[in-house]
Write a protein that holds these residues in place. Structure first.
Motif, PDB file in Angstrom:
ATOM      1  N   ARG B  89       0.644  -1.218   0.133  1.00 26.74           N
ATOM      2  CA  ARG B  89      -0.038   0.035  -0.172  1.00 26.74           C
ATOM      3  C   ARG B  89       0.879   1.429  -0.050  1.00 26.74           C
ATOM      4  O   ARG B  89       0.519   2.160  -0.913  1.00 26.74           O
ATOM      5  CB  ARG B  89      -0.877  -0.112   1.116  1.00 26.74           C
ATOM      6  N   ARG B  93       0.956   3.989  -3.095  1.00 23.52           N
ATOM      7  CA  ARG B  93       0.617   5.371  -2.855  1.00 23.52           C
ATOM      8  C   ARG B  93       1.514   6.402  -3.479  1.00 23.52           C
ATOM      9  O   ARG B  93       1.181   7.263  -4.129  1.00 23.52           O
ATOM     10  CB  ARG B  93       0.299   5.763  -1.437  1.00 23.52           C
ATOM     11  N   GLN B  94       2.844   6.051  -3.117  1.00 22.17           N
ATOM     12  CA  GLN B  94       3.871   6.733  -3.866  1.00 22.17           C
ATOM     13  C   GLN B  94       3.988   6.773  -5.231  1.00 22.17           C
ATOM     14  O   GLN B  94       3.948   7.700  -5.861  1.00 22.17           O
ATOM     15  CB  GLN B  94       5.479   6.136  -2.993  1.00 22.17           C
ATOM     16  N   ALA B  97       1.316   8.929  -6.569  1.00 21.75           N
ATOM     17  CA  ALA B  97       1.446  10.085  -6.607  1.00 21.75           C
ATOM     18  C   ALA B  97       2.481  10.818  -7.482  1.00 21.75           C
ATOM     19  O   ALA B  97       2.333  11.561  -8.257  1.00 21.75           O
ATOM     20  CB  ALA B  97       2.038  10.684  -5.102  1.00 21.75           C
ATOM     21  N   ASP B  98       3.621   9.796  -7.707  1.00 22.03           N
ATOM     22  CA  ASP B  98       4.689  10.227  -8.606  1.00 22.03           C
ATOM     23  C   ASP B  98       4.078  10.164 -10.137  1.00 22.03           C
ATOM     24  O   ASP B  98       4.626  10.941 -11.034  1.00 22.03           O
ATOM     25  CB  ASP B  98       5.810   9.163  -8.420  1.00 22.03           C
ATOM     26  N   ASP B 117      -6.390  -4.261  -4.481  1.00 17.79           N
ATOM     27  CA  ASP B 117      -6.149  -3.014  -4.009  1.00 17.79           C
ATOM     28  C   ASP B 117      -6.130  -1.903  -5.123  1.00 17.79           C
ATOM     29  O   ASP B 117      -5.760  -2.395  -6.251  1.00 17.79           O
ATOM     30  CB  ASP B 117      -5.139  -2.827  -3.041  1.00 17.79           C
ATOM     31  N   SER B 122      -4.016  11.400  -9.196  1.00 22.40           N
ATOM     32  CA  SER B 122      -4.364  12.757  -8.761  1.00 22.40           C
ATOM     33  C   SER B 122      -5.321  13.303  -9.638  1.00 22.40           C
ATOM     34  O   SER B 122      -5.935  14.218  -9.453  1.00 22.40           O
ATOM     35  CB  SER B 122      -3.050  13.744  -9.055  1.00 22.40           C
ATOM     36  N   SER B 123      -5.562  12.447 -10.730  1.00 24.02           N
ATOM     37  CA  SER B 123      -6.873  12.961 -11.597  1.00 24.02           C
ATOM     38  C   SER B 123      -8.347  13.218 -10.948  1.00 24.02           C
ATOM     39  O   SER B 123      -8.450  12.740  -9.838  1.00 24.02           O
ATOM     40  CB  SER B 123      -6.714  12.052 -12.844  1.00 24.02           C
ATOM     41  N   ALA B 124      -9.176  13.648 -11.699  1.00 29.43           N
ATOM     42  CA  ALA B 124     -10.162  14.412 -11.026  1.00 29.43           C
ATOM     43  C   ALA B 124     -11.026  13.209 -10.655  1.00 29.43           C
ATOM     44  O   ALA B 124     -11.123  12.878  -9.451  1.00 29.43           O
ATOM     45  CB  ALA B 124     -10.946  15.063 -12.143  1.00 29.43           C
ATOM     46  N   ASN B 129     -13.590   1.511  -9.733  1.00 32.27           N
ATOM     47  CA  ASN B 129     -13.229   0.849  -8.696  1.00 32.27           C
ATOM     48  C   ASN B 129     -13.184  -0.687  -9.012  1.00 32.27           C
ATOM     49  O   ASN B 129     -14.067  -1.329  -9.083  1.00 32.27           O
ATOM     50  CB  ASN B 129     -13.716   0.957  -7.201  1.00 32.27           C
ATOM     51  N   ARG B 225      -3.886  10.126 -22.401  1.00 36.19           N
ATOM     52  CA  ARG B 225      -2.981  10.412 -21.058  1.00 36.19           C
ATOM     53  C   ARG B 225      -1.813   9.639 -20.873  1.00 36.19           C
ATOM     54  O   ARG B 225      -0.651  10.077 -20.218  1.00 36.19           O
ATOM     55  CB  ARG B 225      -3.718  11.023 -19.636  1.00 36.19           C
TER      56      ARG B 225
END
Lengths: 254, 254
Positions: B89, B93-94, B97-98, B117, B122-124, B129, B225
């Motif tokens: 996890r 997350r990292q 983010a990166d 999982d 960071s997209s809108a 899921n 993208r």
DNA sequence: AGAAACTGTTTCGATCAGCGCAACACTGAT
DNA sequence: ATCAGTGTTGCGCTGATCGAAACAGTTTCT
């Protein structure tokens, strides 16, 4: 120990087993039987049934049991139906009715707060609709709450220059960092005249099952209608509302 | 439709109700009773018991039922106990983010990829899921990575018919075999528009202490993208992330 | 309006599913 | 070898669970 009102006892016991496993992580048949106050064999049969549906699985080494992937499968179907806006809407409505002010839901999106939903308060003058708008993070209560869920490193990544909108706007990173620390401690954020003069807002975090801050809920209105004492009144309503949504999204105890 | 070997029938029926609700989203007592082949009243009592444990909840408008927050709570406990997810996890997350894109962890389960999982980028808007869902192996980057960890014999066992989802889907076993060879050599897999048009994903293996491929980690997002050059940029991040998790699981020290 | 056709919910008695018991197979420690 | 654990299985007894039917509401049709 247990709630007397069970329904179908057999099922009730099986579901209790799931809760026990959720609490302790791993358990053997004997231990489970002890916890339920039933015979070993009974516990075994229940566990076997749970296993056949893959809700529990037994560890290879020693015949102990733990929650299985079937749970995740169910959860996948649950979150598909229980998305944020859908879950939050009735709670927002109630909060808007109780407080008389406008309620918003926002999430973090590409270095700004994206407003997902809005329920207007009972007041005559309607505020403008924020839904779909990207709003700066450092000048809103929602933004501060969303930032408070990030660690310092990510905060730095996300923050650009802190533009000034009013004399009250926080424009230095040091001051913002201190403010975020306060927010984390108190569990809510306030913004008075920081984005727009005469606009006051207070926001609280919405968390998912992992405890991450995934969204923010705010109550906002004209500053003259939301002076300090009034904010103090609204706050508990907001906090319980945000917690209610968090709970619906799986943010349980522990 | 139902497995004959049930165990405790009462519990079996209750769990089947959960599966039905997972499949159809919402259902009334009568509908559920029909699906199980039992009487209304029986279905009602079972549902009531499930409800008392918050595994199902009743929609306010019409007395229909759907999966409840209890499921999410159990799921939280499940992922907390699965060492894989727990270890992965923070790294996910990292990586999310990166890269700014969505990161997933999947394992092989019953001839398909089971997503354990997901960490949103960071997209809108949250893409979709996937957690808990079973996804075909031959049409996803994760699936290809998971298959690449099996020998030819087991690949044959696991693969059924290769359904076509888009014009890009690999539908012949020969071509898939060649692709898997490539994946083994390169150490990662890519899938562009193979499951869904406009969806690109790249995945890398996670290995246990023995070197077996036990899971797959992917970065995915809209194809516009994630064009080729962007994939090239993300790739090293993904590879180091996957290796980091593998190391945490004991891979690497002799 | 009224009736008919749906919901979900409750009561109740007959019955069979599920329970506790006890024996079993197995592992590890003494 | 004995003991103290584990999870697992066959077997009768019994009370929890099931289905029928009645109840209380809606919505829909006539």
């Amino acid at each position: 120990m247990n709630d007397a009102s069970a329904g179908v006892q057999s099922v009730d016991r099986a579901l209790t087993i799931l809760e026990v496993l959720a609490r302790v992580g791993e358990a053997g048949v004997t231990e489970i039987a002890g916890e339920l106050g039933v015979h070993k064999s009974t516990a075994f049969r229940l566990v076997a049934t749970l296993e056949s549906h893959r809700l529990v699985e037994q560890t290879t080494d020693r015949g102990r049991y733990r929650l299985g992937v079937g749970v995740l499968r169910l959860a996948g179907a649950t979150t598909a139906r229980l998305d944020l806006v859908q879950e939050a809407r009735p709670v927002c409505r109630q909060l808007a009715a109780d407080s008389g002010e406008t309620v918003n839901i926002a999430v973090l999106s590409e270095s700004s707060a994206l407003y997902l939903d809005q329920v207007a308060g009972s007041s005559a003058l309607q505020p403008h609709n924020w839904v779909g708008q990207h709003i700066p993070l450092h000048a809103t209560s929602n933004g501060k709450v969303l930032l408070s869920g990030l660690d310092d490193k990510r905060v730095t990544e996300v923050l650009g220059t802190l533009s000034r909108y009013t004399p009250m706007t926080i424009t230095t990173k040091a001051k913002l960092r201190a403010e975020l620390e306060d927010v984390r401690e108190r569990g809510y954020a306030v913004a008075v005249d920081e984005l727009e003069e005469g606009l006051t807002a207070v926001a609280a975090p919405i968390r998912n099952a992992h405890g991450d801050v995934i969204a923010s809920m705010s109550v906002s209105g004209p500053t003259f209608r939301l002076p300090d004492p009034r904010v103090e009144e609204v706050l508990p309503l907001l906090l319980t509302a945000a917690e209610e949504v968090s709970h619906r999204l799986g943010w349980g105890h522990r």
